[in-house]
Design a protein around this motif. Structure first.
Motif, PDB file in Angstrom:
ATOM      1  N   GLU A 194      -2.145   5.764   6.056  1.00 46.42           N
ATOM      2  CA  GLU A 194      -2.126   6.443   4.758  1.00 46.42           C
ATOM      3  C   GLU A 194      -0.991   5.917   3.886  1.00 46.42           C
ATOM      4  O   GLU A 194      -1.171   5.655   2.687  1.00 46.42           O
ATOM      5  N   CYS A 195       0.185   5.750   4.471  1.00 44.47           N
ATOM      6  CA  CYS A 195       1.342   5.249   3.719  1.00 44.47           C
ATOM      7  C   CYS A 195       1.114   3.813   3.252  1.00 44.47           C
ATOM      8  O   CYS A 195       1.442   3.466   2.106  1.00 44.47           O
ATOM      9  N   LEU A 196       0.541   2.985   4.112  1.00 42.76           N
ATOM     10  CA  LEU A 196       0.256   1.607   3.730  1.00 42.76           C
ATOM     11  C   LEU A 196      -0.711   1.564   2.549  1.00 42.76           C
ATOM     12  O   LEU A 196      -0.475   0.841   1.571  1.00 42.76           O
ATOM     13  N   ASN A 197      -1.760   2.349   2.613  1.00 44.76           N
ATOM     14  CA  ASN A 197      -2.725   2.410   1.502  1.00 44.76           C
ATOM     15  C   ASN A 197      -2.064   2.910   0.215  1.00 44.76           C
ATOM     16  O   ASN A 197      -2.352   2.404  -0.874  1.00 44.76           O
ATOM     17  N   ASP A 198      -1.195   3.904   0.334  1.00 40.06           N
ATOM     18  CA  ASP A 198      -0.476   4.411  -0.845  1.00 40.06           C
ATOM     19  C   ASP A 198       0.400   3.325  -1.473  1.00 40.06           C
ATOM     20  O   ASP A 198       0.472   3.211  -2.697  1.00 40.06           O
ATOM     21  N   LEU A 199       1.064   2.538  -0.633  1.00 40.19           N
ATOM     22  CA  LEU A 199       1.932   1.475  -1.152  1.00 40.19           C
ATOM     23  C   LEU A 199       1.134   0.385  -1.864  1.00 40.19           C
ATOM     24  O   LEU A 199       1.596  -0.176  -2.861  1.00 40.19           O
ATOM     25  N   VAL A 200      -0.062   0.119  -1.393  1.00 43.44           N
ATOM     26  CA  VAL A 200      -0.937  -0.843  -2.079  1.00 43.44           C
ATOM     27  C   VAL A 200      -1.430  -0.234  -3.394  1.00 43.44           C
ATOM     28  O   VAL A 200      -1.396  -0.878  -4.449  1.00 43.44           O
ATOM     29  N   ARG A 201      -1.860   1.009  -3.323  1.00 45.56           N
ATOM     30  CA  ARG A 201      -2.384   1.695  -4.515  1.00 45.56           C
ATOM     31  C   ARG A 201      -1.326   1.789  -5.617  1.00 45.56           C
ATOM     32  O   ARG A 201      -1.628   1.615  -6.804  1.00 45.56           O
ATOM     33  N   THR A 202      -0.071   2.030  -5.242  1.00 45.95           N
ATOM     34  CA  THR A 202       1.013   2.172  -6.223  1.00 45.95           C
ATOM     35  C   THR A 202       1.672   0.831  -6.566  1.00 45.95           C
ATOM     36  O   THR A 202       2.688   0.803  -7.245  1.00 45.95           O
ATOM     37  N   GLU A 203       1.099  -0.244  -6.060  1.00 48.99           N
ATOM     38  CA  GLU A 203       1.528  -1.617  -6.346  1.00 48.99           C
ATOM     39  C   GLU A 203       2.931  -1.950  -5.851  1.00 48.99           C
ATOM     40  O   GLU A 203       3.632  -2.761  -6.440  1.00 48.99           O
ATOM     41  N   HIS A 204       3.332  -1.327  -4.750  1.00 49.21           N
ATOM     42  CA  HIS A 204       4.561  -1.717  -4.066  1.00 49.21           C
ATOM     43  C   HIS A 204       4.270  -2.890  -3.129  1.00 49.21           C
ATOM     44  O   HIS A 204       5.147  -3.707  -2.860  1.00 49.21           O
ATOM     45  N   LEU A 205       3.045  -2.933  -2.641  1.00 48.89           N
ATOM     46  CA  LEU A 205       2.537  -4.043  -1.832  1.00 48.89           C
ATOM     47  C   LEU A 205       1.240  -4.511  -2.478  1.00 48.89           C
ATOM     48  O   LEU A 205       0.562  -3.726  -3.144  1.00 48.89           O
ATOM     49  N   ARG A 206       0.904  -5.761  -2.245  1.00 50.69           N
ATOM     50  CA  ARG A 206      -0.407  -6.237  -2.667  1.00 50.69           C
ATOM     51  C   ARG A 206      -1.059  -6.942  -1.491  1.00 50.69           C
ATOM     52  O   ARG A 206      -0.377  -7.405  -0.565  1.00 50.69           O
ATOM     53  N   VAL A 207      -2.372  -7.025  -1.547  1.00 51.73           N
ATOM     54  CA  VAL A 207      -3.133  -7.674  -0.493  1.00 51.73           C
ATOM     55  C   VAL A 207      -3.557  -9.048  -1.003  1.00 51.73           C
ATOM     56  O   VAL A 207      -4.122  -9.162  -2.091  1.00 51.73           O
ATOM     57  N   THR A 208      -3.270 -10.083  -0.226  1.00 52.40           N
ATOM     58  CA  THR A 208      -3.634 -11.443  -0.605  1.00 52.40           C
ATOM     59  C   THR A 208      -5.126 -11.662  -0.373  1.00 52.40           C
ATOM     60  O   THR A 208      -5.805 -10.821   0.228  1.00 52.40           O
ATOM     61  N   GLU A 209      -5.620 -12.806  -0.816  1.00 50.42           N
ATOM     62  CA  GLU A 209      -7.044 -13.127  -0.661  1.00 50.42           C
ATOM     63  C   GLU A 209      -7.480 -13.147   0.799  1.00 50.42           C
ATOM     64  O   GLU A 209      -8.629 -12.835   1.107  1.00 50.42           O
ATOM     65  N   ASP A 210      -6.581 -13.512   1.684  1.00 46.79           N
ATOM     66  CA  ASP A 210      -6.925 -13.567   3.108  1.00 46.79           C
ATOM     67  C   ASP A 210      -6.591 -12.267   3.849  1.00 46.79           C
ATOM     68  O   ASP A 210      -6.565 -12.227   5.075  1.00 46.79           O
ATOM     69  N   GLY A 211      -6.329 -11.180   3.092  1.00 48.45           N
ATOM     70  CA  GLY A 211      -6.146  -9.868   3.703  1.00 48.45           C
ATOM     71  C   GLY A 211      -4.755  -9.585   4.228  1.00 48.45           C
ATOM     72  O   GLY A 211      -4.547  -8.626   4.976  1.00 48.45           O
ATOM     73  N   ARG A 212      -3.789 -10.364   3.849  1.00 49.22           N
ATOM     74  CA  ARG A 212      -2.410 -10.143   4.290  1.00 49.22           C
ATOM     75  C   ARG A 212      -1.654  -9.331   3.250  1.00 49.22           C
ATOM     76  O   ARG A 212      -2.028  -9.306   2.084  1.00 49.22           O
ATOM     77  N   TYR A 213      -0.591  -8.712   3.681  1.00 54.54           N
ATOM     78  CA  TYR A 213       0.221  -7.865   2.795  1.00 54.54           C
ATOM     79  C   TYR A 213       1.484  -8.609   2.391  1.00 54.54           C
ATOM     80  O   TYR A 213       2.121  -9.274   3.211  1.00 54.54           O
ATOM     81  N   VAL A 214       1.848  -8.451   1.120  1.00 55.91           N
ATOM     82  CA  VAL A 214       3.071  -9.040   0.603  1.00 55.91           C
ATOM     83  C   VAL A 214       3.710  -8.035  -0.354  1.00 55.91           C
ATOM     84  O   VAL A 214       3.018  -7.315  -1.071  1.00 55.91           O
ATOM     85  N   ILE A 215       5.023  -7.985  -0.333  1.00 52.81           N
ATOM     86  CA  ILE A 215       5.734  -7.028  -1.175  1.00 52.81           C
ATOM     87  C   ILE A 215       5.749  -7.536  -2.619  1.00 52.81           C
ATOM     88  O   ILE A 215       5.824  -8.738  -2.866  1.00 52.81           O
ATOM     89  N   THR A 216       5.681  -6.626  -3.559  1.00 52.87           N
ATOM     90  CA  THR A 216       5.753  -6.957  -4.984  1.00 52.87           C
ATOM     91  C   THR A 216       7.196  -6.798  -5.458  1.00 52.87           C
ATOM     92  O   THR A 216       8.050  -6.283  -4.723  1.00 52.87           O
ATOM     93  N   ASP A 217       7.463  -7.206  -6.692  1.00 54.09           N
ATOM     94  CA  ASP A 217       8.804  -7.010  -7.256  1.00 54.09           C
ATOM     95  C   ASP A 217       9.157  -5.524  -7.305  1.00 54.09           C
ATOM     96  O   ASP A 217      10.278  -5.127  -7.009  1.00 54.09           O
ATOM     97  N   LYS A 218       8.175  -4.698  -7.666  1.00 54.63           N
ATOM     98  CA  LYS A 218       8.375  -3.246  -7.702  1.00 54.63           C
ATOM     99  C   LYS A 218       8.740  -2.732  -6.308  1.00 54.63           C
ATOM    100  O   LYS A 218       9.658  -1.930  -6.139  1.00 54.63           O
ATOM    101  N   GLY A 219       8.018  -3.199  -5.303  1.00 52.54           N
ATOM    102  CA  GLY A 219       8.296  -2.783  -3.931  1.00 52.54           C
ATOM    103  C   GLY A 219       9.658  -3.238  -3.453  1.00 52.54           C
ATOM    104  O   GLY A 219      10.388  -2.495  -2.795  1.00 52.54           O
TER     105      GLY A 219
END
Length: 173
Positions: free
Chosen positions: A49-74
């Protein structure tokens, strides 16, 4: 059962951001989960749930190959909030992060892949790099995919040995 230092979902989010901010490459979900589940206060459902929230709030983004990377906001929020994580959790996370980054460096330095040619044979490409530059790039033709994959796997296990033997053979008089 061990001691739980992480008490709520907000701290789980802080931990995920703490980890993501220190990784040298995007991370797949399984590896991120392994590094995050370092405290008895975290269960899988809260983590997901927390991981999904971080993606939804743009703290993390998902790359084309399904990996997670932190954003500047995160990254910004991680820097602000990391001190609120328990020290023991940060220490354990740092060990997991160091191990992951070591493996990531190895993946960047040692690469191999097999591609099919138009004539039905296969090319095995073997690459070895150091921290600065390419040491070796070798392409070999093999008759079938299985042989190519076997060569690629052997190279992945002992690239330094392969490199040393090639240099040794080429330097003989």
């Amino acid at each position: 059962m061990g001691i739980a230092f992480i008490q709520d979902k907000l701290e789980i989010k802080f931990l995920i951001l703490y980890i993501a901010a220190r990784l040298t490459e995007p991370v797949d979900g399984a590896a991120l989960q392994d590094m995050t589940m370092c405290d008895d206060g975290i269960d899988y459902f809260d983590y997901a749930e927390c991981l999904n929230d971080l993606v939804r709030t743009e703290h993390l983004r998902v790359t084309e190959d399904g990996r997670y990377v932190i954003t500047d906001k995160g990254r910004k929020n991680s820097n602000i909030c990391e001190s609120s994580l328990p020290y023991s959790v940060r220490q354990l996370s740092d060990r997991h992060i160091a191990a992951y980054n070591k493996e990531a460096l190895r993946r960047q330095q040692v690469q191999s892949h097999v591609t099919q040619r138009e004539n039905g044979t296969y090319t095995v490409t073997l690459k070895l790099r150091d921290d600065v530059d390419s040491l070796m790039e070798l392409e070999l033709m093999v008759a079938d995919k299985e042989s190519g994959q076997a060569l690629a796997e052997r190279f992945q296990r002992e690239p330094e040995k392969v490199y040393g033997q090639i240099i040794g053979l080429l330097c003989r008089k």
